[in-house]
Design a protein around this motif. Structure first.
Motif, short mmCIF file in Angstrom:
data_model
loop_
_atom_site.label_atom_id
_atom_site.label_comp_id
_atom_site.label_asym_id
_atom_site.label_seq_id
_atom_site.Cartn_x
_atom_site.Cartn_y
_atom_site.Cartn_z
N HIS A 102 -5.89 -4.96 -11.12
CA HIS A 102 -4.86 -4.26 -12.02
C HIS A 102 -3.66 -4.90 -12.29
O HIS A 102 -3.15 -5.25 -13.44
CB HIS A 102 -4.58 -2.91 -11.10
N ASP A 103 -3.03 -5.60 -11.50
CA ASP A 103 -1.79 -6.47 -11.17
C ASP A 103 -1.93 -7.59 -12.35
O ASP A 103 -1.11 -7.91 -13.14
CB ASP A 103 -1.27 -6.73 -9.94
N LEU B 141 -7.08 5.77 -5.87
CA LEU B 141 -6.40 4.81 -7.03
C LEU B 141 -5.18 5.26 -7.72
O LEU B 141 -4.17 4.60 -7.69
CB LEU B 141 -7.18 4.61 -8.33
N ARG C 139 0.04 -2.28 0.25
CA ARG C 139 0.19 -3.67 -0.19
C ARG C 139 0.52 -4.59 1.10
O ARG C 139 -0.02 -5.89 0.71
CB ARG C 139 1.17 -3.48 -1.10
N PHE D 125 -6.78 -2.86 -17.97
CA PHE D 125 -7.32 -2.54 -16.73
C PHE D 125 -8.39 -1.46 -16.52
O PHE D 125 -8.03 -0.28 -17.32
CB PHE D 125 -6.44 -2.22 -15.67
N LEU E 203 -2.45 5.05 -5.31
CA LEU E 203 -1.95 3.71 -4.93
C LEU E 203 -1.15 3.12 -6.11
O LEU E 203 -0.57 2.03 -6.17
CB LEU E 203 -3.12 2.69 -4.90
N LEU F 63 -2.27 2.94 -9.15
CA LEU F 63 -3.17 2.09 -10.45
C LEU F 63 -3.44 2.96 -11.33
O LEU F 63 -3.96 3.99 -11.31
CB LEU F 63 -4.21 1.49 -9.65
N THR F 64 -3.29 2.77 -12.34
CA THR F 64 -3.69 3.39 -13.61
C THR F 64 -4.93 2.52 -14.54
O THR F 64 -4.56 1.32 -14.43
CB THR F 64 -2.51 3.76 -14.81
N TRP F 65 -5.79 3.13 -15.23
CA TRP F 65 -6.73 2.58 -15.82
C TRP F 65 -6.81 2.90 -17.20
O TRP F 65 -6.31 4.16 -17.53
CB TRP F 65 -7.96 2.71 -14.99
N ARG G 122 -1.83 -6.36 -15.82
CA ARG G 122 -0.81 -5.67 -16.37
C ARG G 122 0.33 -6.71 -16.40
O ARG G 122 1.10 -6.56 -17.12
CB ARG G 122 -0.02 -4.51 -15.05
N ALA H 25 -8.80 -3.66 -6.27
CA ALA H 25 -8.28 -2.94 -7.20
C ALA H 25 -6.93 -3.41 -7.68
O ALA H 25 -6.52 -3.51 -9.09
CB ALA H 25 -8.39 -1.66 -6.88
N ILE H 26 -6.02 -3.57 -6.73
CA ILE H 26 -4.68 -3.81 -6.71
C ILE H 26 -4.67 -5.30 -7.69
O ILE H 26 -4.05 -5.57 -8.56
CB ILE H 26 -3.77 -4.13 -5.63
#
Ligand code: GLU
Length: 285
Positions: A25-26, A59, A278, A35, A62, A64-66, A29, A21-22
């Motif tokens: 996402h990253d 999420l 992380r 994402f 963590l 993380l935004t979707w 971004r 997921a990270i």
């Protein structure tokens, strides 16, 4: 760039999921991309709403935004059914009633670890040779009772292209129809319990969501040839694939829900921070 995280709500997220997921996402971004989140809950015998809620919570924790609405596969069963109907009508599928034991018995050298591909045992084609069963048998037998163990398999002889190509971790991969026949076999497109299969729904939904880059664990790398073959067949674009190393426990064993890998929720309860997660997956020193 459009990336996605596509967890199955069949248990808590562990470090391997957090890593996928990270990274996804990253990656998006970093270039101002998108994402997306998709809940892969076609197996309604194992999916639980409570796990889905926990996924959103983990999420968010963590950081993380979707973007946009979450796509839930159980809302899309009609879409998968239509594609299966089309494949059936075009003669790409056949009904298979073999049990695991039947398949093992039919394989010439059924040794431990041999004859197994990314869709399980490499199917020797027993039911294809017969090709006698009607589509309805998949869902219902002639006596009106549900047909046990029947699946719909894809007939690789009907693959439209002889060469399947995709990009994996920056390298171009080429797979021939013969490679697929040897290493994968006629894979499952439809199952009685879920209608669709993982392979079919993942390919349809990556296309529907416009995913350009699939980021996931190396355990799915071998399945990518199936996905690329389906994309070619269905006229769908093939995303770039990025398969990351699997996170292993102290004993070197890959983390898995079925082994009760330590849940992100447990790390949280013990006071870990998102930065600790992380660090644990090696993203920060
Ligand atoms: N739903 C799959 C899983 O949780 C991931 C599918 C994918 O990333 O292609 O293992």
């Amino acid at each position: 760039m459009i990336t996605r995280f596509a967890p199955s709500p069949t248990g808590p997220l562990h470090l391997g999921h957090a890593y996928s997921a990270i990274l996804a996402h990253d990656m998006a971004r970093a270039v101002g991309g998108t994402f997306l989140l998709r809940i892969e809950d076609i197996d309604q015998t194992r999916a639980r709403p409570a796990w889905e809620v926990q996924i959103y919570d983990d999420l968010a924790w963590l950081g993380l935004t979707w973007d946009g609405p979450v796509l839930r596969q159980s809302d899309r069963m009609g879409v998968y059914d239509n594609v299966i109907d089309g494949l059936w009508q075009r003669g790409h599928l056949y009904v298979c009633t073999c049990t695991r034991r039947d398949i093992q018995a039919a394989l010439s050298a059924p040794q431990e670890g041999c004859n197994v591909g990314p869709d399980g045992l490499i199917y020797p084609g027993t039911c294809k040779a017969q090709r006698r069963l009607r589509r309805e048998y998949w869902q219902q037998s002639e006596s009106g009772m549900p047909a046990r163990d029947a699946v719909l398999r894809f007939d690789l002889d009907t693959l439209s292209s002889d060469l399947i190509m995709f990009e994996n971790n920056g390298l171009n991969v080429e797979v021939t129809r013969q490679d697929l026949q040897r290493d994968v076999g006629d894979f499952v497109i439809g199952r009685k319990e879920s209608g669709t299969s993982y392979h079919l729904s993942v390919v349809i939904d990556d296309a529907v969501q416009g995913v350009t880059d699939v980021v996931r664990g190396a355990d799915l790398a071998e399945a990518t040839q199936i996905h690329a073959a389906l994309q070619a067949l269905l006229g769908l674009p093939t995303p770039r694939y990025h398969h990351h190393d699997l996170i292993r426990d102290a004993a070197g064993k890959r983390l898995a829900k079925r082994d009760d890998a330590k849940a992100i929720a447990t790390f949280r309860a013990e006071g870990a921070s998102p930065a600790d997660i992380r660090r644990m997956v090696g993203l920060i020193p």
